[in-house]
Structures are given as C-alpha cells and as structure tokens.
Design a protein around this motif. Structure first.
Motif, PDB file in Angstrom:
ATOM      1  N   UNK A 410      -3.497 -62.250  12.766  1.00 48.63           N
ATOM      2  CA  UNK A 410      -4.550 -61.764  13.678  1.00 48.63           C
ATOM      3  C   UNK A 410      -5.850 -61.437  12.944  1.00 48.63           C
ATOM      4  N   UNK A 411      -5.749 -60.889  11.733  1.00 42.74           N
ATOM      5  CA  UNK A 411      -6.954 -60.562  10.971  1.00 42.74           C
ATOM      6  C   UNK A 411      -7.755 -61.782  10.593  1.00 42.74           C
ATOM      7  N   UNK A 412      -7.077 -62.847  10.187  1.00 37.25           N
ATOM      8  CA  UNK A 412      -7.769 -64.096   9.855  1.00 37.25           C
ATOM      9  C   UNK A 412      -8.425 -64.691  11.097  1.00 37.25           C
ATOM     10  N   UNK A 524     -12.957 -57.978  18.575  1.00 38.79           N
ATOM     11  CA  UNK A 524     -11.536 -58.205  18.343  1.00 38.79           C
ATOM     12  C   UNK A 524     -10.958 -57.007  17.621  1.00 38.79           C
ATOM     13  N   UNK A 525      -9.770 -56.575  18.044  1.00 39.49           N
ATOM     14  CA  UNK A 525      -9.024 -55.569  17.289  1.00 39.49           C
ATOM     15  C   UNK A 525      -7.693 -56.180  16.888  1.00 39.49           C
ATOM     16  N   UNK A 526      -7.092 -55.639  15.853  1.00 40.30           N
ATOM     17  CA  UNK A 526      -5.817 -56.196  15.396  1.00 40.30           C
ATOM     18  C   UNK A 526      -5.135 -55.201  14.472  1.00 40.30           C
ATOM     19  N   UNK A 527      -3.812 -55.346  14.405  1.00 44.19           N
ATOM     20  CA  UNK A 527      -3.054 -54.683  13.353  1.00 44.19           C
ATOM     21  C   UNK A 527      -2.276 -55.775  12.644  1.00 44.19           C
ATOM     22  N   UNK A 559      -3.501 -47.664  14.892  1.00 49.53           N
ATOM     23  CA  UNK A 559      -3.198 -48.450  13.694  1.00 49.53           C
ATOM     24  C   UNK A 559      -4.208 -49.555  13.458  1.00 49.53           C
ATOM     25  N   UNK A 560      -5.196 -49.647  14.342  1.00 54.10           N
ATOM     26  CA  UNK A 560      -6.196 -50.715  14.238  1.00 54.10           C
ATOM     27  C   UNK A 560      -7.500 -50.170  13.666  1.00 54.10           C
ATOM     28  N   UNK A 561      -8.225 -51.020  12.995  1.00 54.05           N
ATOM     29  CA  UNK A 561      -9.581 -50.708  12.570  1.00 54.05           C
ATOM     30  C   UNK A 561     -10.496 -50.991  13.760  1.00 54.05           C
TER      31      UNK A 561
END
Length: 593
Positions: A410-412, A524-527, A559-561
């Motif tokens: 998800x981060x990529x 976009x958010x992601x963990x 838990x997400x930035x």
C-alpha cells in the motif's frame, strides 16, 4: 532531517512559469542549508535557505517551462550531506545521501499554461469499441463488403486467431462483421448505462481488422459502413448529448494503401510504385521499392518520415486536411496512436488546428509518466500547454494491477500514485484517459489471473480514483483474453456474465457521486496491509478501504501516517475491518461549519 514534496512545497504539484514556489526543509541539525535547482536542459543554481525554528525555507520563481529538478545540500557538524528523493525519482519523503552523486533529485513540472479540457470531457464515461468486434447492425446479419483473401468466423463466439506465414506476418485477416450501424443501434443501451462518449478503434479504410494500417484517410472502411453510416452515428451521439473520439494513426500507413500501394490495388501512383510519386517523400527507402523503414519492423506498416512537412500538411493543414475534414463532420476528440513517434512540431500543428474547433480534446498514447517521457533520446513536452490535453493513463492502470495482485505494498502504491498527481497539471490528472483493459493489453480479468474476487476489487479501485473511466468493450460482460488477438473477442451478447456486469454498473454509478468526480480532493492513507483512498470536497468526504491480502485486515487510523490528510478530516476517520481481497466504504460525518 526531513522533506516531503507532497506537503513541504507550496504550491504543491505542477505550476505555471513565473509562479513563486517555496520549499521547506526540516533540519534542526543543519548549520547551513542550500536549495539546489537545475533545469532539465542544463544549468544549476544554488539558493541559500533561511532558518526559522529548525526549518529552512527558500523561494524561487521558475522563469521558463520544462522540467526542473531540485535537492538540498546541508552542512552539519558531521559534514556535508545531500537530501534527495528515493530511488526511482518518486515524490514524497526523501532521504539523506552522503555521496551527492548518488542522490536522485525531485522533479518540479513547470508549464507554459495549464491544460484545460472541454466541459463534456470532465468526468466523461467513455466506452472504447473495437468496431469489428462489437455489433453488426444489419438486420439480416450480413457482413458488409468482405475483403479478399480474408476469412469470416463460423460462430461469433469463436476465439480470434491469426493465420501467419513463416516470418510471422498475417496472411489472412479475420473478421466478425461489427460495423458502425451496429454501434448506432446500441446507443440507447450505452446511454442507459451512463456512458457519455465513445472512443472507436480506427475506422478508415484498411486491409486489416484493426485498421491501424490506414489505406485511405478520407474513406470509411466499407466493412464498417459508409459515410452516411458515420454521419448517422455522429448525429445519434450528439442528439443524446454524447461525444465521439476517433483514433488517429499518423505515424505509419498500410503497405496496401493508396499512399504506398505496394500491391497496385489503387489507381494512385504510390511510393512503392513510382519514386516520383507525390507520396514518395513521406517514406524512407533503404532500397526501393522493397526495403523501407516500417513501424517496429512490421513490413505491413511503412513508417512516415517524422519531418515530412507535406504529410503534416495533409493531416493537419487546415479544414480540408484529414483532421480538419473529420472534425468538421462532428468528431469531438482524437486519440493519437504511438504519439512518441510523432515530431513535436507536428503535435503542435495538430493541437493548433483542433483549437480552432470549440470543445475538442486531444489525447496521446503514452505508456509512461507523460510529464517526463523521453522518446528517441529527447524529452517530450507533451503537457506543457501546447500539445496534449491528456494521455492514456497506463501508469495508473499498472499501479492498480500491481496492488490488487499483491505485487506492491500500500505504501508503494500511495507514493507512486501521488507522484503522478504531483507531476501532472491538475486537469490532466483529474480527467486522464484511464482504462483497465485496452486492445493492446491483456483483458483485466486475465491480468488478474482469472480471479473474480480480485476483479471486483479492481473495478472498485478504478472508480474510486481520479481519471475518466474508459471502459473497454466486453470487460463488463466477462470477456477475458491474453494480448492480441485474444483480447479482441466479439461481444458475447447472449452470454453476459451478470455478476461481473453488476460490479461494473456499481463502478459506473459511483461516478454519479460528486465525491468521486475529478475535481474532488484525493489523498491516501495506509498501514502495513490496508489501503485507504480518501476523496473529499469542502464539507464532505468518503474513505474507501482496500485489502489486497488473503486475510482480513484492519485499517486503523491510529496506525497510519495521516500527515497527507487535511487536518479537519483526521479525527473523523474510523477503523475499518476489510475482508480479504475486498473493499469497504466509510462516509465521514459532514462538516457543518
């Protein structure tokens, strides 16, 4: 030390020349910080940054359009370092490099003017039709003017198949009999599904079924219909408030064409028949008449000289030129095939001509990030304000496929998607030409390993992101298929997969919600495993959560930035539980002030 191009550059994204832009580097350990700026065509400047409470700022005003690049040189008590972006040149958070030569620099897109698109193209839902494979409009089902030395399929459900010789060249083209009248007959159906525009594969006379080997730019292929059929289609579209985009193939023509005429099928003196032909200057012969430059070595497609002024005039020289003629008959836009093969001055001629017709749009086939595409050792200024208004959004398609197939995190996904947003002019990104299948790719179901659960998630992701939805005919009916020719099956009118069709209907309907329009905000958010697409307007927002793993996951905002999320929405996001290979939608509470 930290810098994130998505939030620490003001204004964010692409900008017009002569616009001040401020960079903010957080580096409390720095003694001196310098902004390094370089334009793509050479020349570098060092701008001293000013310190305030551990942050360093500098403002510049790019004076010319083009790609600019930047990084930061920082002096600390332990020596000099360079802060640049990550490998691959993506935006977002960067990192410290001890070796300045190892530091990739950030991209800053500077344009002469921001591209705009016609109102009808904003949030358009576009249906892409490979004409021979869609529908036969003749009441008795007869096929118009079958071509010599070709074959017709016994059943419309037969899989496409090429008959090739020992050199791999097609020697018997295959046809199903779809035509323009067949499209006109389905306009009410297409409109009822919410489509507002059609994009057709080439329709001009050609020897093949795909018609990318143009034989006569001024004639509708007889198998597809007549000029009257074309006019009826245009009239039917415009009467319904719909629009038409044609495929313009201007890098090559057919070997069997009036311009090259290798087989003598045309009365015109083609370039392969007479070195003094009026068309001879369009082509490059290594040995006349049988050894010539062709598109990617395909002998059936003689290539046009990029610098041929007479060809440019023929295609875009005025109202009687090819583009002028068909646009004058009501064509609303053009998609340029293999645009990388066309010279920049030719592209500007095409755009200049189209600008004389109100509310037209010009799209280019670009497979990579169109803001920094290099073709034939030259960087192409596609989006600087004078060439394309959009591109085929293959990078976003690939991101979606890679995420749903579990090939990227998800981060990529987030970093690469937001890099596209950062690199493209706003309206280009918002309304880009976004397909999940085309005539040049695997169909999406096949690209997902025939996994229907993944397909449902992919279609939802497609509709949740910016970009105009471009629906390749038959995907919604459940067609699968590897690359050409298997991705070009006939529409299965009697065998539509109802479950898949409903997934696509839900995706198309999602675009009725302004929160999923092109002008809605995106972040976009992601963990580690969950992905959230946040779309928002002034006082409302929606979060669509995705899970591409084989197990249930929680997308927990704690838990997400959330630094990319507008502050007013951060505390309203709730934890989402998302089943394997699925999505969940969360409507955030509406702002009341």
């Amino acid at each position: 030390m930290h810098y994130d191009s998505f939030v620490d550059r003001t204004p964010a994204g692409a900008l017009m020349k002569q616009t001040p832009v401020t960079f903010t580097l957080t580096a409390p350990e720095a003694k001196v910080a310098t902004l390094l700026v370089s334009k793509a065509d050479g020349g570098m400047q060092a701008v001293v940054m000013h310190r305030h409470n551990g942050q360093w700022t500098a403002t510049i005003m790019p004076d010319s359009e083009g790609l600019w690049y930047y990084a930061f040189r920082v002096e600390t008590n332990t020596g000099q370092v360079t802060y640049g972006t990550v490998a691959g040149g993506f935006g977002g958070s960067g990192q410290v490099y001890r070796d300045p030569d190892a530091a990739p620099w950030y991209q800053l897109t500077v344009v002469d003017r921001f591209e705009t698109v016609p109102d009808w193209y904003k949030n358009a839902r576009i249906y892409h039709i490979f004409v021979d494979r869609f529908n036969n409009g003749n009441p008795d089902g007869h096929i118009n003017h079958p071509k010599p030395n070709s074959f017709l399929y016994g059943q419309l459900s037969d899989d496409p198949y090429y008959v090739k010789d020992g050199q791999g060249e097609v020697v018997r083209w295959d046809f199903y009999g779809g035509n323009l009248a067949g499209i006109t007959a389905k306009l009410d159906w297409l409109q009822s599904l919410g489509f507002t525009a059609l994009y057709l594969s080439p329709i001009f006379e050609a020897a093949s079924n795909h018609h990318y080997d143009t034989a006569d730019y001024y004639r509708i292929d007889p198998m597809l219909g007549t000029l009257a059929d074309f006019k009826a289609l245009v009239s039917g579209l415009h009467r319904r408030g719909m629009h038409l985009i044609l495929d313009g193939v201007f890098n090559h023509v057919g070997r069997d064409s009036r311009y090259f005429n290798a087989f003598g099928h045309y009365e015109d003196r083609g370039a392969a028949q007479d070195p003094a032909s009026p068309y001879a200057a369009w082509f490059t012969f290594k040995h006349w008449p049988d050894d010539y430059k062709s598109w990617w070595g395909v002998k059936d497609l003689p290539a046009i000289k990029k610098e041929s002024a007479s060809f440019h005039e023929f295609i875009a020289g005025g109202e009687d030129s090819v583009i002028g003629y068909w646009t004058g008959l009501g064509v609303d836009g053009w998609r340029l095939d293999v645009v990388d093969e066309l010279a920049d001055d030719f592209l500007r001629e095409i755009r200049s001509l189209l600008d004389h017709y109100p509310n037209r749009v010009l799209i280019g086939e670009v497979w990579e990030d169109a803001s920094h595409k290099i073709a034939y050792d030259k960087r192409r200024p596609y989006l600087q304000g004078h060439e394309l208004q959009g591109a085929m959004n293959y990078p976003q398609r690939q991101l979606m496929l890679d995420y749903v197939n579990g090939a990227i995190s998800p981060g990529t996904f987030a970093r690469q998607l937001l890099t596209l947003k950062e690199n493209y002019p706003p309206e280009v990104f918002a309304y880009n030409f976004t397909s999940i299948s085309t005539h040049d790719t695997q169909r999406v179901l096949t690209a997902l390993g025939e996994d229907r659960t993944k397909l449902a998630q992919m279609v939802t992701l497609w509709a949740s992101l910016p970009g105009n939805l471009v629906q390749f005919y038959g995907d919604e009916a459940g067609l699968n298929g590897d690359v050409d020719p298997l991705n070009r099956k006939y529409y299965p009118w009697d065998q539509v997969d109802d479950e898949i069709f409903k997934w696509y209907q839900a995706a198309w309907a999602k675009r009725d919600d302004p929160l999923f329009s092109g002008n809605a905000g995106l972040t976009v958010i992601f963990d580690g495993e969950g992905l959230g697409i946040l779309r928002y307007l002034k006082d409302e927002a929606v979060l669509v959560g995705f899970n591409a793993t084989d197990r249930t996951v929680e997308l927990n905002p704690q838990a997400c930035d959330l630094h990319l999320v507008p502050e007013k929405w951060r505390d309203l996001i709730q934890t989402m539980t998302i089943s394997a290979h699925s999505s969940v939608t969360q409507l955030l509470p509406k702002m009341t002030k």
